[in-house]
Structures are given as C-alpha cells and as structure tokens.
Write an enzyme that holds these catalytic residues in place. Structure first.
Site, mmCIF file in Angstrom:
data_model
loop_
_atom_site.group_PDB
_atom_site.id
_atom_site.type_symbol
_atom_site.label_atom_id
_atom_site.label_comp_id
_atom_site.label_asym_id
_atom_site.label_seq_id
_atom_site.Cartn_x
_atom_site.Cartn_y
_atom_site.Cartn_z
ATOM 1 N N SER A 139 0.823 -1.209 0.000
ATOM 2 C CA SER A 139 0.000 0.000 0.000
ATOM 3 C C SER A 139 0.857 1.258 0.000
ATOM 4 O O SER A 139 2.000 1.250 0.482
ATOM 5 C CB SER A 139 -0.910 0.004 1.239
ATOM 6 O OG SER A 139 -1.542 1.254 1.417
ATOM 7 N N TYR A 152 -2.037 -0.855 10.275
ATOM 8 C CA TYR A 152 -1.975 -1.241 8.861
ATOM 9 C C TYR A 152 -0.769 -0.586 8.192
ATOM 10 O O TYR A 152 -0.007 -1.242 7.472
ATOM 11 C CB TYR A 152 -3.269 -0.817 8.173
ATOM 12 C CG TYR A 152 -3.381 -1.201 6.718
ATOM 13 C CD1 TYR A 152 -3.664 -2.515 6.348
ATOM 14 C CD2 TYR A 152 -3.227 -0.252 5.706
ATOM 15 C CE1 TYR A 152 -3.782 -2.872 5.018
ATOM 16 C CE2 TYR A 152 -3.347 -0.593 4.376
ATOM 17 C CZ TYR A 152 -3.623 -1.898 4.034
ATOM 18 O OH TYR A 152 -3.738 -2.243 2.714
#
Length: 272
Positions: A139, A152
């Site tokens: 990401s 995350y």
C-alpha cells in the site's frame, strides 16, 4: 521487460477484488500455470479465470497465510508437485483491522515473510531452482504514514523494508530471484468496507474515506501486471489513480553502502 509468456505463477491472496482482477490480466499473458492460494474457496472466480484462457492450468489450495512455517512447507511441497517450479510469486494477502493488531501484522507482514522464506528455496538457482521474481503487493501508506490506520501502515512499511532488504545484490547475485513491490493507492474494494481508525480521533476521517474517489480494482490489477512486466530487481512502484509511477528510493543512513561493503570484505578475508 519481464516476459510472462509460459511462466508458472503462484498467487497468495484472496481470489476477489484486486487479486481477481490481477489474475484476469495474468490469464491474458499466456502464462502456463497459475496456482492460487487463499483462505476460502471461490469456484466461481476460478471458473471465470479459466474461461479467459482454457489452455492455462489453474490450481487452487486453501491457505492460511498466518500458519506456522512448518505447515507452509507441507503446502508448498504439494504445490510443487503440480507446478513443477515457480517463476513468479505474488504476495497479496492483506488485512486492515486496527482493533486486531496481531492479525493485521501477521497477515500483512509476518505471513508474507514466512511465505517468501518457504518458497525461496524452490526458486533459488543455487538450490536447483531457476530464479524468478517475487512481487509484494502492498500500500501507499507503506511509503507515507497514515494517522488513521496506524497498525496497517506499520505492517506495510515492514513490507517495503523486507522487499528492499531481500532485493539487495548480496542475495540477488547468488539466488537469481528478483524482488519488487507494488504500492496500491485507495482502491474501491478497500474503502467499501467498514473501516475503524486506530484511535477514535481518526474515525471521522475513516468514515469520509468511504466516499472518497478511488481507483477501480480492474485498473489497479492491470497496473500491477504492468509493473511486473516493467520490473527490475528492487523496484518499488505506485499504482494509484489509474497510473503507474516508479518510486525514487532514498538512503537516509549514509553509511549503509560502506557497512555492507565492510561485511562482504570480511567474508572474503575469512575465506582466504
């Protein structure tokens, strides 16, 4: 350019969303075999993929990326019976659960690292493999921090660190396995979920994110494959807003190169 024609590809991820769309594109590249390892069965998705290229062999295994490495070895021994060898390993399993830090880290980072450690011996040229490519799908908040999805983001920063470390010439010059990463920007399958912030102060932002403009999974999947085809060892790509951008990597610790050189010099002296 990395030519996917005739390649044996192993994809570790849920066969839905980005992984499904990426697999669809892979099936148009004349790959010979595709192994899909995911946590739940999805026969409809497998049938959809097979219809794109009937001559490509598709294999499926249920796979828990958080299992112990000893169990992974048993799975991949079985995978190799069908696959013969692996040219490309794609790691795409992901979880964003700020209320469950352990699960988030285990899925996004620890499980990925254990999978790579398990598969590498099958690909290593010095161990009878043919070399190949490892692709870590991660990401953009593994490049820049997120004040909302802290756990995350931390796990995705770890993926980038692991990718860059494993891509070092110290390894690549010997095992012939290139390592790269693709950092996906906000994508529809991600923001459609109910998202919880790490701290309550960020929840209003997490709620607004669901209404923010995002790229489609199909566009993201196409650009993941584009990055694979354009890849060189150690590269980090950003797939966002329908585009693909190569990250300019920067060394902050200026002694890094000298330190590695020092270690290599000591190894050579020890051998003498």
């Amino acid at each position: 350019m990395f030519d996917l024609t005739g390649k044996h590809v192993c994809y570790v991820a849920d066969c839905g969303g980005i992984a499904l769309e990426t697999s669809k594109v892979l099936m148009t590249k004349n790959i010979a075999k595709l192994a899909i390892l995911q946590s739940t069965e999805n026969p409809q998705a497998i049938a959809q993929l097979q219809s794109i290229k009937p001559s490509t062999q598709i294999f499926f295994w249920t796979y828990d990326v958080t299992m112990a490495r000893e169990e992974m070895k048993k799975y991949f021994d079985e995978v190799m019976v069908q696959m013969d060898y692996i040219d490309v390993l794609i790691n795409g399993a992901t979880l964003c659960d700020e209320n469950n830090i352990d699960a988030t880290i285990n899925t996004n980072l620890t499980g990925m690292m254990n999978t790579v450690a398990t598969v590498l011996p099958y690909m290593d040229r010095k161990m009878g493999g043919s070399g190949g490519l490892i692709v870590n799908v991660t990401s953009v908040i593994g490049l820049d921090p997120s004040p909302v999805f802290c756990a995350y983001s931390a796990s995705k920063f770890g993926v980038i660190g692991f990718t860059r470390s494993l891509a070092d010439p110290l390894y690549y010059s010997q095992n012939g396995v290139a390592v790269m990463a693709v950092c996906c920007g906000p994508t529809r399958v991600f923001v459609d979920r109910e998202l919880k912030a790490f701290l309550e102060y960020g929840q209003s932002f997490a709620d607004r994110l669901r209404r923010a403009p995002c790229q489609s999974t199909s566009v993201c999947g196409q650009n993941i494959v584009n990055a694979i085809e354009r890849s060189e060892n150690g590269q980090i790509w950003i797939a966002d807003k329908g585009g693909l951008e190569l990250v300019k990597l920067h060394w902050y610790w200026h002694m890094a190169d000298q330190f590695v050189h020092y270690m290599q010099s000591n190894d050579e002296e020890d051998q003498d």
